[in-house]
Design an enzyme around this catalytic site. Structure first.
Site, PDB file in Angstrom:
ATOM      1  N   ARG A 192      38.121  30.377  40.922  1.00 39.50           N
ATOM      2  CA  ARG A 192      38.025  31.599  41.720  1.00 39.50           C
ATOM      3  C   ARG A 192      38.442  31.264  43.150  1.00 39.50           C
ATOM      4  O   ARG A 192      38.137  30.185  43.662  1.00 39.50           O
ATOM      5  CB  ARG A 192      36.585  32.152  41.714  1.00 39.50           C
ATOM      6  CG  ARG A 192      36.148  32.744  40.373  1.00 39.50           C
ATOM      7  CD  ARG A 192      36.860  34.042  40.070  1.00 39.50           C
ATOM      8  NE  ARG A 192      36.402  34.664  38.837  1.00 39.50           N
ATOM      9  CZ  ARG A 192      36.977  34.503  37.650  1.00 39.50           C
ATOM     10  NH1 ARG A 192      38.035  33.695  37.542  1.00 39.50           N
ATOM     11  NH2 ARG A 192      36.524  35.125  36.585  1.00 39.50           N
ATOM     12  N   GLU A 243      43.303  39.096  46.070  1.00 40.02           N
ATOM     13  CA  GLU A 243      44.448  39.140  45.164  1.00 40.02           C
ATOM     14  C   GLU A 243      44.925  40.569  44.959  1.00 40.02           C
ATOM     15  O   GLU A 243      44.091  41.470  44.763  1.00 40.02           O
ATOM     16  CB  GLU A 243      44.072  38.509  43.818  1.00 40.02           C
ATOM     17  CG  GLU A 243      43.758  37.029  43.948  1.00 40.02           C
ATOM     18  CD  GLU A 243      43.300  36.380  42.662  1.00 40.02           C
ATOM     19  OE1 GLU A 243      43.354  35.145  42.576  1.00 40.02           O
ATOM     20  OE2 GLU A 243      42.856  37.110  41.749  1.00 40.02           O
ATOM     21  N   HIS A 264      47.690  33.582  39.908  1.00 43.18           N
ATOM     22  CA  HIS A 264      46.582  33.847  38.985  1.00 43.18           C
ATOM     23  C   HIS A 264      47.083  34.006  37.546  1.00 43.18           C
ATOM     24  O   HIS A 264      46.767  34.985  36.851  1.00 43.18           O
ATOM     25  CB  HIS A 264      45.796  35.089  39.411  1.00 43.18           C
ATOM     26  CG  HIS A 264      44.388  35.100  38.883  1.00 43.18           C
ATOM     27  ND1 HIS A 264      43.338  35.646  39.567  1.00 43.18           N
ATOM     28  CD2 HIS A 264      43.857  34.620  37.728  1.00 43.18           C
ATOM     29  CE1 HIS A 264      42.216  35.507  38.874  1.00 43.18           C
ATOM     30  NE2 HIS A 264      42.522  34.889  37.738  1.00 43.18           N
TER      31      HIS A 264
END
Length: 320
Positions: A236, A265, A287
């Site tokens: 994370r 994000e 990601h």
């Protein structure tokens, strides 16, 4: 409910080549690629089931959806859902787990090799014409290290941490699991967090993000690591102080970093990592560590089975 009305708010978070399994009962289905906050209520006004990845469903929104019975999160994390409200008002919430135990470890190992062998730095040298100008058959401008024989420190001993350990051992790495930061006692088979930082040639993060792990890796932790160490974060974004990380990379406190997750994000130019993307020892991906096609298909299968289980009166992967 006689004919469940199912709405997928952000279908584009699952690539188009991935098929969603058909539900084994009659239902109404509508999907949207993306949903902005001001579109949520209109799109969910008649919904019994909502599927979402990252759309925020807070108390204010949920209180205006009296027919809603299930929120099926198409991911593991569910911090975009007010689960307390759901529990208080009988709205079921499910999530998806265990779908990326092959994809994430492979991504982590790929980053380790790329950084330890300075693949991006050499690629950039060729792109800039450095090799051609020096006219050397072999052109060594960056150190190349071996991965086998080095020590991997893993923060987080769940499914992803264990799967990463298995893959790391297969390529000859020594593996140590870190005890929780600040723990008074160390469990058998674990290494004190501070000691792990000093011993590890590579540190990889696979723990949840909460109040205790926010900025788990900051300036003091980076200073405690070996100067030739690599940090990998596919967990994370908030686990790492991004400003401190950039500073450590610029000043040689650590040798490199691979980052797949960001505090916000999608990341934008205000993020210090993107602002320093030119650094040869920084490798960024958007990601996607979890996102091999096989992993996403597995996620889709579990997601739709969660919905089917709820409609059929079975509890499966319930958060609340």
């Amino acid at each position: 409910m006689s004919l469940p009305n199912i709405v997928f708010l952000d279908r584009a978070t699952i690539p188009s080549q991935i098929e969603l399994p058909h539900l084994p009962f009659d239902h109404q289905w509508i999907e949207y690629d993306f949903t902005s906050p001001d579109q949520i209520l209109d799109r969910l006004k008649d919904a019994h089931v909502v599927i979402t990845n990252k759309v925020v469903l807070d108390r204010d929104v949920l209180s205006q959806l009296p027919d809603l019975q299930l929120i099926a999160v198409s991911a593991t994390g569910f911090n975009n859902i007010d689960v307390d409200y759901c529990e208080q008002h009988g709205i079921a919430v499910t999530n998806v787990q265990g779908y990326s135990t092959q994809s994430v470890p492979e991504h982590v190992i790929a980053m380790i090799f790329a950084l330890r062998r300075n693949l991006m730095a050499y690629h950039n040298d060729i792109a800039k014409g450095e090799w051609q100008r020096h006219k050397q058959f072999c052109f060594f401008t960056h150190p190349i290290g071996d991965v086998a024989g080095s020590t991997l420190g893993i923060v987080g001993s769940g499914a992803l941490g264990q799967a990463t350990a298995t893959l790391a051992k297969a390529i000859g790495m020594q593996v140590i699991f870190a005890e929780r930061k600040g723990a008074q006692q160390c469990r058998e088979g674990f290494t004190p967090f501070e000691q792990m930082l000093q011993l590890a040639d590579v540190v990889t993060l696979h723990c949840p993000l909460d109040d205790n792990t926010h900025h788990l890796i900051g300036k003091p932790e980076l200073a405690a690591m070996k100067s030739n160490a690599i940090l990998i974060n596919a967990g994370r974004g908030g686990l790492v102080d991004e400003v401190a990380l950039v500073d450590a990379l610029k000043h040689g406190s650590i040798a490199g970093a691979g980052v797949d997750v960001f505090t916000q994000e999608p990341a934008d130019i205000t993020n210090p990592l993107l602002d320093n993307i030119h650094l040869p020892n920084l490798l960024l991906t958007p990601h996607v560590a979890w996102g091999s096609d096989s992993s996403i298909q597995k996620l889709a299968n579990i997601l739709m089975d969660n919905v089917a289980a709820f409609i059929e009166g079975r509890e499966q992967n319930r958060v609340v």
